[in-house]
Design an enzyme around this catalytic site. Structure first.
Site, PDB file in Angstrom:
ATOM      1  CB  THR A  95     -13.559  39.683 -39.673  1.00 46.39           C
ATOM      2  OG1 THR A  95     -13.238  41.066 -39.824  1.00 46.39           O
ATOM      3  CG2 THR A  95     -13.464  39.299 -38.199  1.00 46.39           C
ATOM      4  N   GLY A 148     -12.986  44.100 -43.206  1.00 47.14           N
ATOM      5  CA  GLY A 148     -14.269  43.738 -43.793  1.00 47.14           C
ATOM      6  C   GLY A 148     -14.859  42.540 -43.061  1.00 47.14           C
ATOM      7  CB  CYS A 149     -18.356  41.423 -42.651  1.00 52.93           C
ATOM      8  SG  CYS A 149     -18.938  41.775 -44.319  1.00 52.93           S
ATOM      9  CE1 TYR A 150     -19.518  36.528 -46.948  1.00 52.54           C
ATOM     10  CE2 TYR A 150     -19.365  38.476 -48.347  1.00 52.54           C
ATOM     11  CZ  TYR A 150     -20.068  37.368 -47.909  1.00 52.54           C
ATOM     12  OH  TYR A 150     -21.317  37.095 -48.436  1.00 52.54           O
TER      13      TYR A 150
END
Ligand code: NAP
Length: 337
Positions: free
Chosen positions: A152, A148-150
């Protein structure tokens, strides 16, 4: 040359994938899909792709795609990816899934995504596609769960010191801010221009679905139960995530020692930049790149780590292509310069 497909190509991360793959020297983008009845030309939907691709946006047909493609990127919403990933795997087509469907153990998935998992068989086979910790397993994987972005931004911000510091409950606090593209392209009143422009607010305080993903991966890395307090915020910008991480400095490390750990940990990483100057990471340095920039301040009794990425690149499609490059033995930077 390997042929690949982007499933869910009209979304924000799907479009980024198409853009990167059309520039990639070692693969051919052979198919793009979305839910259309009339197979429009991709460049007619998105004129910025005019003269770059003549592909039409097809309906998803696993049988047909798996005959021509060696690998598919699933840029689909969570709960949808798990309905098709297993079908591709059965046909021998590798899968890189950008959704959350293969990132969590089943009980946590049920708790945070409010749905029973439909592909239990492939959850344990999925390799968590964070190259900085799993490069060797990624090489041999058939299915990658792209982070996921957060998570990472937060996991990369904690990895170099998480094993060294003795932490108990509530000693890591993460304050993250994301641009609106993090929520995808679908219409949503809360994300409309007039609601977002000029505003800044928190949401899902300590209950966000990315929190168990961070805790799960960091606990696996340390062999300890890592607990995170995580508060995301919505920034009035289109793309980018900046996470500020506060860790109680129990080991009394000074700033030079913390920098030394980060520099050592990331010394061979192509896409993590430790910012050793007086500057701290900022969105404008990472947006439109696959880099994660990390800066550190040790002040009073707190280690403050700031980690910045482009949510659609290192937080999604860039990282997905980085994973494909590793799987196929290409230069890890190919398509991502
Ligand atoms: N945005 C980010 O920053 C980011 C970062 C990391 C991970 N992710 C994850 O990556 C995935 C894609 O995200 P996104 O932001 O690109 O989403 P998005 O902009 O909402 O795009 C979703 C894509 O899936 C298609 N789609 C939607 N429902 C579908 C269904 N039931 N069956 C088949 N196709 C369907 C959509 O096309 P049509 O509706 O036109 O068919 C569209 O192409 C999500 O799981 C997201 O959580 C996103």
């Amino acid at each position: 040359m390997h042929k690949v497909a982007v499933i869910g190509s009209t979304g924000y991360s799907g479009q980024e994938l198409v853009d990167i793959l059309l520039k990639h020297s070692d693969v051919e983008l052979a198919c793009v899909t979305a839910r259309f009845d009339d197979s429009p030309k991709y460049a007619d939907i998105f004129p910025r792709f005019k003269n770059r691709t003549s592909l039409c946006c097809e309906k998803l047909d696993v049988e047909k795609i798996s005959k021509t493609c060696d690998l598919v990127f699933l840029a689909l919403p969570h709960t949808v990816s798990m309905t098709v990933a297993g079908e591709f795997l059965k046909k021998g087509t590798k899968v890189i899934d950008l959704s959350a469907d293969y990132r969590l153990p089943m009980d946590k998935y049920r708790e945070y995504y409010k749905k029973e998992h439909l592909d239990k068989e492939n959850i344990p086979k999925a390799v968590y596609g964070l190259p900085e910790i799993n490069r060797d397993s990624i090489k041999n994987a058939n299915i990658i769960s792209n982070p996921g972005c957060y998570p990472t931004s937060v996991i990369l911000g904690l990895l170099p010191i998480i094993k060294d510091i003795s932490l108990s409950e509530s000693e890591i606090i993460v304050d993250s801010k994301s641009g609106t593209s993090g929520a995808g392209r679908k219409a949503d009143l809360d994300l409309s221009f007039s609601e977002v422009d000029g505003n800044f607010k928190s949401y899902k305080e300590n209950v966000h679905q990315h929190m168990p993903e961070m805790e799960n991966i960091l606990s696996k890395e340390t062999g300890k139960d890592i607990s995170i307090n995580f508060v995301p915020h919505l920034l009035p910008v289109k793309r980018g995530i900046l996470s500020t991480i506060y860790v109680v400095n129990k080991a009394n490390l000074n700033q030079d020692q913390v920098y030394a750990k980060f520099n050592e940990y990331y010394k061979n990483e192509p896409f993590v930049r430790v910012i050793n100057s007086k500057n701290m990471p900022q969105l404008k340095d990472v947006v439109n790149t696959n880099y994660c920039d990390i800066g550190i301040r040790v002040v009073k009794n707190v280690i403050i780590i700031v980690s910045a990425i482009d949510n659609l690149l290192k937080g999604a499609s860039g990282q997905a292509v980085q994973n494909m490059n590793i799987m196929f033995g290409f230069n890890e930077r190919e398509g991502l310069f």
